[in-house]
Enzyme design. Structure first.
Site, short mmCIF file in Angstrom:
data_model
loop_
_atom_site.label_atom_id
_atom_site.label_comp_id
_atom_site.label_asym_id
_atom_site.label_seq_id
_atom_site.Cartn_x
_atom_site.Cartn_y
_atom_site.Cartn_z
N MET A 17 -3.04 1.71 2.32
CA MET A 17 -3.76 0.44 2.13
C MET A 17 -3.08 -0.63 2.96
SD MET A 17 -4.28 0.70 -1.96
CE MET A 17 -4.90 -0.96 -2.17
N SER A 19 -3.19 -0.96 6.10
CA SER A 19 -2.78 -0.52 7.44
C SER A 19 -3.83 -0.88 8.49
CB SER A 19 -2.51 0.99 7.44
OG SER A 19 -3.69 1.71 7.12
N GLY A 20 -4.97 -1.39 8.07
CA GLY A 20 -5.98 -1.83 9.04
C GLY A 20 -7.06 -0.80 9.31
N LYS A 21 -7.27 0.16 8.38
CA LYS A 21 -8.30 1.19 8.57
C LYS A 21 -9.69 0.57 8.59
CE LYS A 21 -7.18 3.43 4.89
NZ LYS A 21 -6.09 2.52 4.45
N SER A 22 -9.96 -0.31 7.62
CA SER A 22 -11.30 -0.92 7.57
C SER A 22 -11.53 -1.79 8.79
CB SER A 22 -11.47 -1.73 6.28
OG SER A 22 -11.39 -0.87 5.16
N GLU A 90 -13.34 4.79 2.91
CA GLU A 90 -12.78 5.25 1.63
C GLU A 90 -13.10 6.73 1.41
OE1 GLU A 90 -10.74 3.35 0.13
OE2 GLU A 90 -11.27 1.36 0.88
N CYS A 146 5.98 -2.74 5.37
CA CYS A 146 6.62 -2.63 4.05
C CYS A 146 6.93 -4.03 3.53
CB CYS A 146 7.89 -1.80 4.16
SG CYS A 146 8.82 -1.76 2.61
N CYS A 149 11.03 -4.34 3.01
CA CYS A 149 12.03 -4.39 4.09
C CYS A 149 11.46 -4.73 5.47
CB CYS A 149 12.79 -3.06 4.16
SG CYS A 149 11.83 -1.73 4.90
N CYS A 187 11.56 2.58 0.51
CA CYS A 187 11.38 1.56 -0.53
C CYS A 187 10.36 2.00 -1.58
CB CYS A 187 10.95 0.23 0.10
SG CYS A 187 12.17 -0.47 1.21
P1 ADP Z 1 -7.04 -0.94 4.97
O1 ADP Z 1 -8.50 -0.67 5.19
O2 ADP Z 1 -6.14 0.07 5.64
O3 ADP Z 1 -6.68 -1.18 3.52
P2 ADP Z 1 -7.62 -3.53 6.04
O4 ADP Z 1 -8.28 -3.33 7.37
O5 ADP Z 1 -8.52 -3.81 4.87
O6 ADP Z 1 -6.68 -2.30 5.72
O7 ADP Z 1 -6.60 -4.77 6.10
C1 ADP Z 1 -5.63 -4.91 7.11
C2 ADP Z 1 -5.13 -6.36 7.07
O8 ADP Z 1 -4.42 -6.58 5.85
C3 ADP Z 1 -4.13 -6.73 8.13
O9 ADP Z 1 -4.74 -7.07 9.35
C4 ADP Z 1 -3.43 -7.93 7.51
O10 ADP Z 1 -4.14 -9.12 7.79
C5 ADP Z 1 -3.54 -7.69 6.01
N1 ADP Z 1 -2.29 -7.35 5.31
C6 ADP Z 1 -1.95 -7.76 4.06
N2 ADP Z 1 -0.78 -7.20 3.65
C7 ADP Z 1 -0.34 -6.42 4.67
C8 ADP Z 1 0.82 -5.56 4.87
N3 ADP Z 1 1.76 -5.40 3.91
N4 ADP Z 1 0.92 -4.91 6.04
C9 ADP Z 1 -0.01 -5.07 7.01
N5 ADP Z 1 -1.11 -5.84 6.88
C10 ADP Z 1 -1.30 -6.52 5.73
ZN ZN Z 2 10.81 -0.57 3.20
#
Ligand code: ADP
Ligand code: ZN
Length: 201
Positions: A17, A19-22, A90, A146, A149, A187
């Site tokens: 979650m 990571s920017g998949k959506s 998803e 993370c 860290c 972590c």
């Molecule tokens: P996913 O679909 O993988 O859950 P999203 O595309 O919805 O990811 O969201 C990615 C966005 O979330 C990033 O571009 C950033 O703006 C935000 N974000 C919030 N917390 C974090 C984090 N811990 N690491 C990276 N991005 C984060």
């Molecule tokens: Zn860490």
């Protein structure tokens, strides 16, 4: 980009979650629309966290319209014969039948784009994601940051009342009061229900 003489292949966007998949799925869908392809977007009905259930939304607010589905069979029923690109968000929540469904579509000439969390809160493979990663022509594994860290994060930390959830808690907590954080391997914490067992390891 993947170059073939014939259309039809599978792309998987995997990662934790945040990571920017959506974001990446939305980007690929938008570019397909610019290319005037006929696109359909689906997502598991289990995810209605952001915006309406008829959208794929990213944590940064970007969105495209998506049809919520309960099962892989439903995707097969709803796919229009003329569709050239099918995107599914998803994917980890879908049943194992999704593997056959996307194989059929790709063989038929459809570009299939799947996004999903490849590991659950324990750090173990999630749903049909391992099979989907294996059969895909193209795989991208994205990382978040993370929150403890600042290193690249490859794990989902489930927190219940602010404390790490026990290994034994269910993989999918529908309507639960849990929260998630992106964390790196080091972590990430998944205590056994019996804390003493953890100290023995
Ligand atoms: P996913 O679909 O993988 O859950 P999203 O595309 O919805 O990811 O969201 C990615 C966005 O979330 C990033 O571009 C950033 O703006 C935000 N974000 C919030 N917390 C974090 C984090 N811990 N690491 C990276 N991005 C984060
Ligand atoms: Zn860490």
């Amino acid at each position: 980009m993947h170059h073939t003489t014939r259309p039809g292949w599978i792309e998987v966007i995997a990662g934790v979650m945040f990571s920017g998949k959506s974001e990446e799925l939305i980007r690929r869908v938008r570019r397909s629309v610019i290319a005037k392809k006929k696109v359909q977007v689906f997502k598991s009905h289990l995810d209605d966290r952001y915006g309406g259930v008829y959208q794929v939304s990213s944590h940064n607010g970007a969105a495209v319209e998506a049809r919520p589905v309960d099962s892989s069979i439903e995707i097969m029923r709803l796919v229009r014969p003329q569709s050239e690109v099918i995107a599914i968000d998803e994917a980890q929540f879908l049943d194992e039948g999704v593997v056959d469904v996307v194989t059929t579509l790709a063989t038929r000439g459809v570009r299939v784009i799947l996004a999903g969390t490849d590991t659950d809160f324990r750090g173990e493979p999630f749903g049909a994601m391992p099979q989907l990663l294996a059969i895909a022509e193209i795989v991208d594994k994205l990382h978040a940051i993370c929150v403890v860290c600042g290193d690249p994060a490859c794990r989902n930390q489930r927190l219940i009342n602010g404390r790490p959830a026990a290994y034994e808690s269910p993989t999918i907590m529908v309507g639960g009061s849990e929260a998630y954080e992106a964390r790196c391997r080091h972590c990430h914490s998944v205590p056994k229900a019996d804390e003493a067992q953890v100290r023995l390891l």
